[in-house]
Scaffold this motif. Structure first.
Motif, short mmCIF file in Angstrom:
data_model
loop_
_atom_site.label_atom_id
_atom_site.label_comp_id
_atom_site.label_asym_id
_atom_site.label_seq_id
_atom_site.Cartn_x
_atom_site.Cartn_y
_atom_site.Cartn_z
N CYS A 182 2.41 8.81 6.79
CA CYS A 182 1.29 8.60 6.12
C CYS A 182 1.09 6.77 6.03
O CYS A 182 2.59 6.66 5.42
CB CYS A 182 0.81 9.41 5.50
N HIS A 183 0.59 6.05 6.88
CA HIS A 183 0.62 4.79 5.73
C HIS A 183 -0.92 4.54 6.09
O HIS A 183 -1.45 3.44 6.64
CB HIS A 183 0.68 3.44 7.39
N GLY A 184 -1.99 4.73 5.04
CA GLY A 184 -3.18 4.63 4.44
C GLY A 184 -4.27 4.34 5.81
O GLY A 184 -4.04 5.55 7.31
N ALA A 185 -5.41 3.98 5.66
CA ALA A 185 -6.33 3.66 6.58
C ALA A 185 -5.77 3.56 8.52
O ALA A 185 -6.75 3.82 9.27
CB ALA A 185 -7.50 2.42 6.42
N GLN A 186 -4.93 2.83 8.35
CA GLN A 186 -3.74 2.45 9.61
C GLN A 186 -3.71 4.06 10.77
O GLN A 186 -3.83 4.20 11.53
CB GLN A 186 -2.63 1.63 9.89
N GLN A 187 -3.81 4.59 9.31
CA GLN A 187 -2.90 6.30 10.32
C GLN A 187 -3.87 6.47 11.31
O GLN A 187 -3.88 6.52 12.16
CB GLN A 187 -2.71 7.11 9.15
N ALA A 188 -4.97 6.21 11.12
CA ALA A 188 -6.68 6.82 11.97
C ALA A 188 -6.24 6.05 13.12
O ALA A 188 -6.94 7.06 14.15
CB ALA A 188 -7.79 7.51 10.48
N HIS A 189 -6.73 4.94 13.71
CA HIS A 189 -6.79 4.19 14.34
C HIS A 189 -5.14 4.39 15.14
O HIS A 189 -5.48 4.64 16.26
CB HIS A 189 -6.86 2.68 13.66
N ASP A 190 -4.15 4.17 14.36
CA ASP A 190 -3.01 4.50 15.46
C ASP A 190 -3.29 6.17 15.85
O ASP A 190 -2.68 6.46 17.28
CB ASP A 190 -1.49 4.56 14.39
N ARG A 225 -5.85 7.59 16.71
CA ARG A 225 -7.01 7.57 18.52
C ARG A 225 -6.15 6.68 19.08
O ARG A 225 -6.31 7.41 20.26
CB ARG A 225 -7.42 7.12 17.80
N PRO A 239 -4.65 12.31 9.73
CA PRO A 239 -6.35 12.50 9.04
C PRO A 239 -7.13 13.22 9.16
O PRO A 239 -7.49 14.12 9.87
CB PRO A 239 -6.65 11.08 9.58
N ASN A 261 -14.77 11.09 15.73
CA ASN A 261 -13.76 9.39 16.50
C ASN A 261 -12.81 9.64 16.31
O ASN A 261 -12.25 8.91 17.19
CB ASN A 261 -14.49 8.59 14.55
#
Length: 523
Positions: free
Chosen positions: A323-331, A333, A364, A378
């Motif tokens: 888990c690494h914050g907001a970047q996790q969702a982008h990665d 995807r 996420p 998304n």
């Protein structure tokens, strides 16, 4: 019209049913496009489906005809796509015990608030207790004896309520009580049922097999004196054969999915299930898509199954390694998009297999209160465009393949139950058997305190295991295992990324589970 209303009404009368005029007209309209010589056969099928509906009167309305016709249409569809149903967990029916009829019936359908109120929390434990209590009372050891029976070999045990214990001023011997094992005061254990709570003395207690966690239901055999229940032995409530449970419930659809009747009682689906020898489910957990080695192994997996497409690939999270914050969702995807591109390169798999994704605890999405909804749109939109047969489901989720009921739960439930044990089994080498017995005896996926495994109060029934399903997949980060209990297969595929790329393959026709692995020399 080829069929007239009076003919339809007369056929219903032969079965003791009175159909309304608008219902007969509606059925005639449905039959009109079909060959006339087949009309009587279809009417009989509709009548048979009507008789299986939970109706309280012999007067049949248009709505009843509509539901029955839908059921007939579904059962007559031979398309393999309809043999596997992905059940919406939030639309799972709720079973409730009817005191007047002395049987389980479907609770009225209503809109449920996600978070609920105080009454929902009280109902959560009361409903769980009712299921276990009624099942225990129906067991041979606890069923009321026949009048006049004196045979000592048929000794029966009576269940004593906590309220009766608390109201007694004298010592009570050979007490058997069913209740929730709790810790209402720090350092003190209590047994709680729907009438009250009594303090437990576990000093000289013998524990039977199982994982005895806080907030699990137990049978306590002991003696009571001065407000204290001294437990000589503690065991788990006895299970009930799923076939017996279904016989008591009736033909209603308690599992969820299409139709109003239980798929178990459909002989045609049973036949298809046995004839479909090639059907299989490939189950993987901890599929870390951000690791190159994992994606390489998935390519090997797809290569191996390209000529023999399974019914479904079941991928359980977590889908990223950390888990690494907001970047996790982008990665995630991007990783899912890459996986979609990989799958698109296998047209046979795209055409004949489904790809089911169950979110993990660290993926996420909303916080880990169960049932947890599907992954955010998304994140999944790219892979869905590339792979139309990709389905992102809730956690837990339910699948219905022909007549077989499958429940999938991605949570480190074994580890959590072991950590919250009041008594840890002496034979720790057979934890899977202890775990399976506990899970089935509780009739629920979350036999733990709510602060350990949070559950939405109003949706607690979505985690129910009553009647016991055919397959329970608990995707835990621990070692993989396969065991059976009460005619159910309980398995854990283990961590795909951490166990040298191991996974499970389930074959419904033979009810067999194979341990599989992608070895390094396969690449």
């Amino acid at each position: 019209m080829s069929s007239n209303k009076s003919h339809v009404i007369n056929l219903f009368k032969l079965h003791g049913l009175a159909v309304r005029s608008d219902g007969a007209k509606y059925l005639c309209e449905l039959l009109d496009p079909l060959p006339k010589d087949e009309h009587d056969e279809w009417i009989e099928k509709v009548i048979d489906a009507v008789q299986k509906l939970p109706i309280s009167s012999t007067l049949i309305s248009k709505e009843h005809i509509h539901k029955a016709a839908q059921e007939v249409g579904t059962s007559e569809n031979d398309d393999i796509e309809n043999l596997l149903q992905i059940v919406d967990i939030y639309k799972v029916p709720k079973l409730m015990y009817n005191l007047e009829r002395k049987k389980f019936v479907l609770a009225p359908t209503r809109a449920r608030d996600l978070h609920g109120d105080a009454s929902d929390k009280a109902a959560l434990f009361r409903d769980r207790y009712t299921v276990v209590y009624q099942r225990t009372c129906n067991h041979d050891l606890f069923r009321q004896p026949v009048v006049g029976m004196t045979d000592d070999d048929n000794k029966k045990f009576g269940l004593t309520k906590v309220e009766f214990l608390m109201g007694s001023s004298s010592r009570l011997e050979e007490v058997v009580t069913l209740g929730l094992l709790t810790q209402l005061v720090e350092g003190q254990h209590h047994l709680e049922d729907d009438t009250g709570a009594v303090r437990l003395d576990l000093t000289n207690t013998k524990f039977h097999t199982g994982l005895f966690t806080h907030n699990c239901f137990v049978l306590v055999d002991g003696w009571y004196e001065d407000g204290l229940l001294h437990a000589n032995a503690i065991g788990l409530p006895p299970p009930e054969a799923p076939s017996s449970t279904r016989a008591l419930i009736g033909n209603i659809n308690y599992f969820g999915g299409q139709g109003n009747v239980c798929a178990k009682n459909n002989p045609r689906l049973q036949q298809i299930e046995q004839e479909n020898k090639d059907a299989m489910f490939v189950v993987l957990s901890d599929v870390w898509l951000d690791k190159i080695k994992v994606t390489e192994k998935l390519q090997t997996l797809f290569n191996g199954y390209a000529q023999f497409p399974p019914t479904a690939f079941i991928f359980c999270g977590n889908f990223v390694s950390s888990c690494h914050g907001a970047q996790q969702a982008h990665d995630l995807r991007q990783a899912l998009g890459s996986l979609g591109t990989l799958i698109a390169g296998y047209p046979e798999l795209m055409a004949h297999s489904r790809f089911i994704f169950v979110p993990g605890p660290n993926d996420p999405g909303p916080c880990n209160i169960y049932p947890r909804p599907t992954s955010p749109a998304n994140i999944t939109e790219e892979i869905k465009k590339a792979v139309p047969s990709a389905f992102f489901v809730s956690n837990p989720c339910r699948l219905l393949f022909c007549t077989q009921e499958i429940v999938i739960f991605r949570e480190n439930i074994v580890a959590k139950m072991c950590r919250n044990c009041v008594y840890f089994p002496a034979n720790s080498d057979d934890i899977p058997a202890h775990f399976a017995k506990t899970l089935v005896s509780q009739g629920h996926l979350a036999a733990l305190p709510l602060h350990v495994l949070p559950v939405y109060w109003g949706l607690d029934h979505c985690l129910s295991l009553h009647p016991t399903p055919d397959v329970i997949i608990t995707a835990d980060k621990g070692d993989s295992f396969t065991t059976t209990h009460n005619q159910s297969i309980i398995m854990n595929p283990g961590s795909f990324a951490k166990t040298d790329f191991s996974f499970k393959v389930y074959m419904p026709a033979t009810r067999q589970v194979e341990d599989s692995q992608i070895a390094d020399d396969d690449t």
